[in-house]
Design a protein around this motif. Structure first.
Motif, PDB file in Angstrom:
ATOM      1  N   GLN A  56       0.835  -1.197   0.000  1.00  0.00           N
ATOM      2  CA  GLN A  56       0.000   0.000   0.000  1.00  0.00           C
ATOM      3  C   GLN A  56       0.869   1.246   0.000  1.00  0.00           C
ATOM      4  OE1 GLN A  56      -2.219  -0.821   3.640  1.00  0.00           O
ATOM      5  NE2 GLN A  56      -4.010  -1.360   2.443  1.00  0.00           N
ATOM      6  N   VAL A  57       0.366   2.264  -0.685  1.00  0.00           N
ATOM      7  CA  VAL A  57       1.060   3.549  -0.761  1.00  0.00           C
ATOM      8  C   VAL A  57       0.042   4.633  -0.452  1.00  0.00           C
ATOM      9  CG1 VAL A  57       2.285   5.154  -2.264  1.00  0.00           C
ATOM     10  CG2 VAL A  57       2.707   2.706  -2.471  1.00  0.00           C
ATOM     11  N   GLY A  58       0.367   5.530   0.472  1.00  0.00           N
ATOM     12  CA  GLY A  58      -0.598   6.584   0.762  1.00  0.00           C
ATOM     13  C   GLY A  58      -0.169   7.458   1.916  1.00  0.00           C
ATOM     14  N   ALA A  59      -0.993   8.479   2.168  1.00  0.00           N
ATOM     15  CA  ALA A  59      -0.757   9.427   3.253  1.00  0.00           C
ATOM     16  C   ALA A  59      -1.978   9.415   4.176  1.00  0.00           C
ATOM     17  CB  ALA A  59      -0.523  10.824   2.686  1.00  0.00           C
ATOM     18  N   PRO A  60      -2.038   8.460   5.107  1.00  0.00           N
ATOM     19  CA  PRO A  60      -3.227   8.326   5.961  1.00  0.00           C
ATOM     20  C   PRO A  60      -3.259   9.265   7.164  1.00  0.00           C
ATOM     21  CG  PRO A  60      -1.669   6.580   6.454  1.00  0.00           C
ATOM     22  CD  PRO A  60      -1.059   7.384   5.337  1.00  0.00           C
ATOM     23  N   GLU A  61      -2.381  10.263   7.205  1.00  0.00           N
ATOM     24  CA  GLU A  61      -2.291  11.127   8.390  1.00  0.00           C
ATOM     25  C   GLU A  61      -3.618  11.752   8.781  1.00  0.00           C
ATOM     26  OE1 GLU A  61       1.997  11.123   6.888  1.00  0.00           O
ATOM     27  OE2 GLU A  61      -0.012  11.011   6.027  1.00  0.00           O
ATOM     28  N   VAL A  62      -4.435  12.137   7.774  1.00  0.00           N
ATOM     29  CA  VAL A  62      -5.699  12.807   8.085  1.00  0.00           C
ATOM     30  C   VAL A  62      -6.596  11.923   8.947  1.00  0.00           C
ATOM     31  CG1 VAL A  62      -6.910  12.023   5.999  1.00  0.00           C
ATOM     32  CG2 VAL A  62      -7.587  14.173   7.092  1.00  0.00           C
ATOM     33  N   THR A  63      -6.483  10.612   8.815  1.00  0.00           N
ATOM     34  CA  THR A  63      -7.316   9.700   9.602  1.00  0.00           C
ATOM     35  C   THR A  63      -6.872   9.626  11.059  1.00  0.00           C
ATOM     36  OG1 THR A  63      -5.968   7.749   9.050  1.00  0.00           O
ATOM     37  CG2 THR A  63      -7.773   8.308   7.543  1.00  0.00           C
ATOM     38  N   LEU A  64      -5.706  10.213  11.361  1.00  0.00           N
ATOM     39  CA  LEU A  64      -5.218  10.290  12.736  1.00  0.00           C
ATOM     40  C   LEU A  64      -5.212  11.726  13.241  1.00  0.00           C
ATOM     41  CD1 LEU A  64      -2.227   7.772  12.572  1.00  0.00           C
ATOM     42  CD2 LEU A  64      -4.500   7.378  13.543  1.00  0.00           C
ATOM     43  N   GLY A  65      -5.852  12.627  12.496  1.00  0.00           N
ATOM     44  CA  GLY A  65      -5.930  14.014  12.929  1.00  0.00           C
ATOM     45  C   GLY A  65      -4.700  14.836  12.604  1.00  0.00           C
ATOM     46  N   MET A 106       3.682  17.386  -7.510  1.00  0.00           N
ATOM     47  CA  MET A 106       3.795  16.211  -8.376  1.00  0.00           C
ATOM     48  C   MET A 106       2.494  15.917  -9.119  1.00  0.00           C
ATOM     49  SD  MET A 106       4.861  12.373  -7.202  1.00  0.00           S
ATOM     50  CE  MET A 106       6.479  12.951  -6.709  1.00  0.00           C
ATOM     51  N   LEU A 107       1.355  16.010  -8.413  1.00  0.00           N
ATOM     52  CA  LEU A 107       0.075  15.570  -8.978  1.00  0.00           C
ATOM     53  C   LEU A 107      -0.839  16.720  -9.374  1.00  0.00           C
ATOM     54  CD1 LEU A 107      -0.754  12.782  -6.355  1.00  0.00           C
ATOM     55  CD2 LEU A 107       0.539  12.539  -8.479  1.00  0.00           C
ATOM     56  N   GLY A 108      -0.556  17.913  -8.877  1.00  0.00           N
ATOM     57  CA  GLY A 108      -1.487  19.014  -9.055  1.00  0.00           C
ATOM     58  C   GLY A 108      -2.341  19.169  -7.815  1.00  0.00           C
ATOM     59  N   LEU A 109      -2.840  20.375  -7.601  1.00  0.00           N
ATOM     60  CA  LEU A 109      -3.552  20.690  -6.362  1.00  0.00           C
ATOM     61  C   LEU A 109      -4.798  19.830  -6.178  1.00  0.00           C
ATOM     62  CD1 LEU A 109      -3.596  22.568  -3.901  1.00  0.00           C
ATOM     63  CD2 LEU A 109      -4.872  24.214  -5.273  1.00  0.00           C
ATOM     64  N   ALA A 110      -5.667  19.770  -7.175  1.00  0.00           N
ATOM     65  CA  ALA A 110      -6.937  19.060  -7.034  1.00  0.00           C
ATOM     66  C   ALA A 110      -6.719  17.565  -6.813  1.00  0.00           C
ATOM     67  CB  ALA A 110      -7.810  19.296  -8.261  1.00  0.00           C
ATOM     68  N   THR A 111      -5.845  16.944  -7.611  1.00  0.00           N
ATOM     69  CA  THR A 111      -5.604  15.500  -7.484  1.00  0.00           C
ATOM     70  C   THR A 111      -4.955  15.167  -6.146  1.00  0.00           C
ATOM     71  OG1 THR A 111      -5.394  15.275  -9.878  1.00  0.00           O
ATOM     72  CG2 THR A 111      -4.491  13.500  -8.534  1.00  0.00           C
ATOM     73  N   ALA A 112      -3.977  15.965  -5.742  1.00  0.00           N
ATOM     74  CA  ALA A 112      -3.304  15.703  -4.465  1.00  0.00           C
ATOM     75  C   ALA A 112      -4.294  15.752  -3.310  1.00  0.00           C
ATOM     76  CB  ALA A 112      -2.180  16.710  -4.249  1.00  0.00           C
ATOM     77  N   LEU A 113      -5.188  16.743  -3.336  1.00  0.00           N
ATOM     78  CA  LEU A 113      -6.155  16.873  -2.251  1.00  0.00           C
ATOM     79  C   LEU A 113      -7.176  15.742  -2.258  1.00  0.00           C
ATOM     80  CD1 LEU A 113      -6.776  20.736  -2.292  1.00  0.00           C
ATOM     81  CD2 LEU A 113      -5.765  19.423  -0.418  1.00  0.00           C
ATOM     82  N   THR A 114      -7.764  15.477  -3.408  1.00  0.00           N
ATOM     83  CA  THR A 114      -8.902  14.542  -3.454  1.00  0.00           C
ATOM     84  C   THR A 114      -8.483  13.083  -3.474  1.00  0.00           C
ATOM     85  OG1 THR A 114      -8.982  14.698  -5.879  1.00  0.00           O
ATOM     86  CG2 THR A 114     -10.345  16.230  -4.633  1.00  0.00           C
ATOM     87  N   GLU A 115      -7.289  12.785  -3.964  1.00  0.00           N
ATOM     88  CA  GLU A 115      -6.880  11.380  -4.092  1.00  0.00           C
ATOM     89  C   GLU A 115      -5.920  10.919  -3.003  1.00  0.00           C
ATOM     90  OE1 GLU A 115      -8.063   9.238  -6.166  1.00  0.00           O
ATOM     91  OE2 GLU A 115      -9.104  10.478  -7.640  1.00  0.00           O
ATOM     92  N   VAL A 116      -5.270  11.869  -2.342  1.00  0.00           N
ATOM     93  CA  VAL A 116      -4.224  11.487  -1.390  1.00  0.00           C
ATOM     94  C   VAL A 116      -4.423  12.146  -0.025  1.00  0.00           C
ATOM     95  CG1 VAL A 116      -1.734  11.395  -0.956  1.00  0.00           C
ATOM     96  CG2 VAL A 116      -2.595  11.212  -3.303  1.00  0.00           C
ATOM     97  N   LEU A 117      -4.406  13.470   0.020  1.00  0.00           N
ATOM     98  CA  LEU A 117      -4.251  14.170   1.290  1.00  0.00           C
ATOM     99  C   LEU A 117      -5.509  14.212   2.139  1.00  0.00           C
ATOM    100  CD1 LEU A 117      -2.112  17.144  -0.059  1.00  0.00           C
ATOM    101  CD2 LEU A 117      -1.292  15.165   1.232  1.00  0.00           C
ATOM    102  N   LEU A 118      -6.640  14.550   1.536  1.00  0.00           N
ATOM    103  CA  LEU A 118      -7.877  14.698   2.318  1.00  0.00           C
ATOM    104  C   LEU A 118      -8.581  13.378   2.575  1.00  0.00           C
ATOM    105  CD1 LEU A 118      -9.423  17.964   0.829  1.00  0.00           C
ATOM    106  CD2 LEU A 118      -8.289  17.667   3.040  1.00  0.00           C
ATOM    107  N   THR A 119      -8.282  12.371   1.775  1.00  0.00           N
ATOM    108  CA  THR A 119      -8.959  11.078   1.931  1.00  0.00           C
ATOM    109  C   THR A 119      -8.178  10.105   2.794  1.00  0.00           C
ATOM    110  OG1 THR A 119      -7.915  10.234  -0.084  1.00  0.00           O
ATOM    111  CG2 THR A 119     -10.070  11.297  -0.325  1.00  0.00           C
ATOM    112  N   GLY A 120      -6.842  10.245   2.812  1.00  0.00           N
ATOM    113  CA  GLY A 120      -6.015   9.283   3.536  1.00  0.00           C
ATOM    114  C   GLY A 120      -6.031   7.908   2.907  1.00  0.00           C
ATOM    115  N   LEU A 143      -1.975   6.991 -10.605  1.00  0.00           N
ATOM    116  CA  LEU A 143      -1.999   8.350 -10.062  1.00  0.00           C
ATOM    117  C   LEU A 143      -0.691   9.091 -10.298  1.00  0.00           C
ATOM    118  CD1 LEU A 143      -3.736   8.110  -6.563  1.00  0.00           C
ATOM    119  CD2 LEU A 143      -4.476   9.479  -8.504  1.00  0.00           C
ATOM    120  N   GLY A 144       0.414   8.353 -10.315  1.00  0.00           N
ATOM    121  CA  GLY A 144       1.722   8.974 -10.425  1.00  0.00           C
ATOM    122  C   GLY A 144       2.480   9.031  -9.118  1.00  0.00           C
ATOM    123  N   LEU A 145       1.942   8.392  -8.073  1.00  0.00           N
ATOM    124  CA  LEU A 145       2.677   8.327  -6.812  1.00  0.00           C
ATOM    125  C   LEU A 145       3.902   7.427  -6.940  1.00  0.00           C
ATOM    126  CD1 LEU A 145      -0.160   8.097  -4.129  1.00  0.00           C
ATOM    127  CD2 LEU A 145       1.448   9.978  -4.459  1.00  0.00           C
TER     128      LEU A 145
END
Length: 694
Positions: A135-144, A158-172, A183-185
């Motif tokens: 697995q590859v991802g940034a799950p930090e948001v799920t821990l606050g 790397m991914l652009g603002l919208a993709t980074a937010l919706t696919e990685v950062l805000l979803t975890g 995705l390009g990760l």
């Protein structure tokens, strides 16, 4: 070896850095890592002329697990500068790595999550093992939290603002290799560990001038900074959060948007400052406690050696039985799905056919009306209507057909297991296994031993839960068990507010802003009001003279008897429905209005949180709950208690003023709204002793 990082340099000049913390089963961004990475980069810079490239790999099953949660949980509100300095140092060393002037490749032979992904993002290329468990991802948001090692800044670039937010950062989201590649990760997949290192070496030889895209002249963020779209981001986030007090998504959004408009180094500073604000707050402590420590306590029990399960008999092909059959088949088990008619059983299998087209999974489910087809089943899960006589009858029909040592489980949500066990001869093998709807998505299961259930049956049930990838809590046998009993206090409180004359829109808003996933009146419509009335009458009959009416009772009775609006299934409830979809609150709820009533909005929110927490303390005192982790995990995963609290008992622990502060507020609510908010003896005793629920 430098602390947690091994150094191996071959004749070709390539340095292989192997992440391998000798003191831990997994690599994390602890103090040892920070020291090791600083020393390693120092050496890389000092010996740069003898180096042709760098490969970063791992000796652990997981490539790199992320942040040091022990340390993060301990950061106090007065340690913001220390948190900022730590994040700054981590970023600085990774920045030195990516500007070394030599090609750097992350060879991911295991999962790269959180800080692990951030290390990989600081490499010029990421090659991953094509393993479905990786697995590859940034799950930090799920821990606050937010990624503090440059993860926000680099994913946006790397991914652009919208993709980074919706696919990685805000979803975890934790992405599998194929999706991460899409995705390009990550940039490339390898079929084996050997091919992984070979591909990394080959890329280094072909890319001596490697550099990050953002370090090359003329670089622009993919999609640019969509100025015209910027107002849409907070609006979308606000719609998603519905006013719930989760600071991490807001901080991530701010760090991403602000950082996208700044140079790299300044963007890193912005990211670190937002991280420090989160790391020193209480929400992150609550979420780490619940979603890491408590969840691990629940999931990682040692059940010892138990018989393996091969064939499952699911009795009842309604909504719950059909879904249970699906999760059993998904886990690789053969399932016989039985109902009174073959057509009914086939309709149950159709549920799985709507969820998947995988022929091998669907082939594991055999619909039937013939009891003989259950022969040899070593696990039975009953999911028929909540009627004691009916459940006794279906078990009597199958007990002599299934395997003689089969584990016998009931999916009942309210009926005592000891009572249901009277319908079988092997009561030691009978246990409650309560799933939650929708079964394919809800992660919790309640394991309920009856008075005569054996220890072996409990261990077998826990093993079944693990096999089905569910988080199990073991609870005591009583009406409603833990989850149904506690969520009943939540729904009743919402109806009590309506009875008091509180505007229904305010009730729904209070639910959402407290952090619950569904507004309380909307939830009641989904449950259908005839169900809580049936349960109430059963409780009343069992309690006899000890029965205490609740203000919600009259609301339920009027909605059913006077207005003919029992819920969504009938097309009419607290909400109006058009073609099965909610269109708004029913205007007729004005019948409950009392213009003279003014209830503070903060009271509305806290009444929901307090009533469930108080009932949970009673469950712990009565032995319905066996542990604090089970209370916290069960409340969040089973009944939607807000995740920001850390669960029902952690909410009490973290309340301003601790347990004494919670007690004072409970007494205040009791004086205003009724004795149901009076603090129970166990809570009072712990508050006096200066203890917490742990």
């Amino acid at each position: 070896m430098t602390g947690t990082i091994r150094w191996d340099q071959g004749a070709d000049g390539i340095v292989v850095l192997t992440l391998d913390d000798p003191a831990r089963g997994a690599n994390t961004m602890n103090d040892a890592y920070v020291r090791s990475m600083a020393a390693t980069v120092d050496r890389l810079e000092a010996e740069r002329d003898t180096i042709t490239g760098v490969i970063v790999t791992s000796a652990k099953k997981s490539w790199f697990a992320g942040g040091d949660l022990d340390r993060l949980r301990a950061i106090g509100p007065d340690q913001a500068q220390a948190a900022l300095d730590r994040a700054t140092q981590v970023k600085a060393d990774l920045r030195r790595l990516e500007t070394l002037g030599r090609p750097v490749v992350a060879a991911l032979n295991g999962s790269a999550l959180g800080g692990g992904l951030e290390i990989a993002l600081a490499c010029h290329r990421r090659i991953a093992l094509d393993d479905p468990s990786l697995q590859v991802g940034a799950p930090e948001v799920t821990l606050g939290l937010l990624p503090a090692g440059g993860g926000v800044v680099r994913t946006v670039r790397m991914l652009g603002l919208a993709t980074a937010l919706t696919e990685v950062l805000l979803t975890g989201t934790r992405h599998r290799p194929a999706r991460a590649l899409e995705l390009g990760l990550i940039d490339e997949l390898a079929d084996s560990p050997e091919a992984l290192i070979t591909a990394a070496r080959a890329w280094i030889h072909d890319n001596a001038d490697a550099a990050q895209p953002w370090d090359r002249p003329g670089y622009k963020i993919p999609g640019g900074v969509p100025t015209a779209q910027l107002p849409a981001f907070p609006a979308t986030l606000r719609k998603k959060l519905k006013g719930a007090p989760y600071p991490a998504p807001r901080a991530i959004l701010c760090a991403a948007v602000e950082g996208a408009q700044l140079d790299l180094d300044t963007a890193f500073v912005v990211e670190s400052r937002y991280f420090a604000g989160l790391a020193t707050g209480q929400t992150v402590k609550n979420m780490i406690q619940a979603f890491f420590y408590d969840l691990n306590a629940v999931n990682k029990r040692d059940v010892g050696e138990v018989p393996s399960v091969r064939k499952v008999a699911v009795l009842g092909a309604g909504m719950m039985g059909a879904a249970i059959a699906y999760v059993c088949a998904r886990a690789g088990l053969d399932v016989v799905l039985r109902d009174v008619t073959l057509a009914a059983a086939q309709r149950g299998k159709a549920y799985s056919e709507r969820l998947t087209t995988k022929p091998e999974l669907l082939a594991r489910i055999t619909p039937t009306a013939d009891v003989a087809d259950l022969a040899g089943a070593d696990l039975v899960i009953e999911a028929v209507f909540e009627d004691v006589a009916l459940k006794h009858r279906v078990f009597a029909e199958i007990e002599d057909v299934v395997a003689p040592d089969a584990l016998l489980c009931s999916n009942t949500s309210t009926l005592p297991i000891t009572l249901l066990a009277e319908g079988v001869s092997r009561q030691a093998d009978f246990i409650g296994l309560h799933f939650f709807s929708p079964v394919d998505r809800m992660p919790l299961v309640e394991v309920i031993p009856g008075e005569k259930t054996g220890d072996e049956a409990v261990r077998r049930a826990l093993a079944v839960a693990a096999l089905l990838r569910k988080s199990p809590i073991v609870v005591g046998d009583s009406r409603g068990f833990f989850t149904s009993r506690v969520i009943g206090t939540f729904t009743n409180e919402g109806l009590a507010m309506l009875a008091e004359g509180v505007p229904p829109a305010s009730i729904e808003q209070a639910t959402s802003q407290a952090g619950y996933p569904a507004p309380v009146l909307a939830l009641m419509d989904e449950l259908t009001l005839t169900l809580p009335r049936k349960i109430r009458r059963e409780y009343q009959a069992a309690a006899g003279d000890a029965w205490v009416p609740h203000p919600a009772d009259e609301v339920i009775d009027r909605m059913i008897d006077d207005f003919g609006r029992p819920g969504r299934s009938s097309g009419a409830g607290f909400y109006v429905y058009a073609e099965g979809k909610r269109t708004g609150l029913w205007p007729g709820l004005s019948a409950f209005a009392r213009p003279d009533v003014k209830v503070p909005f903060d009271d509305l929110k806290e009444r929901f949180l307090f009533i469930e927490a108080l009932e949970s303390v009673k469950c712990l005192d009565e032995g319905v709950l066996n542990s604090v982790p089970e209370a916290n995990v069960g409340s969040i995963l089973g009944i939607g208690y807000p995740g920001w609290t850390g669960g029902v008992l952690q909410y009490i622990n973290q309340y301003p003023g601790g347990l004494p502060g919670f007690v004072d507020r409970a007494r205040e609510l009791a004086a205003r709204y009724g004795d149901r908010f009076a603090p129970p003896p166990l809570l009072l005793a712990k508050a006096r002793a200066g203890e917490v629920f742990a």
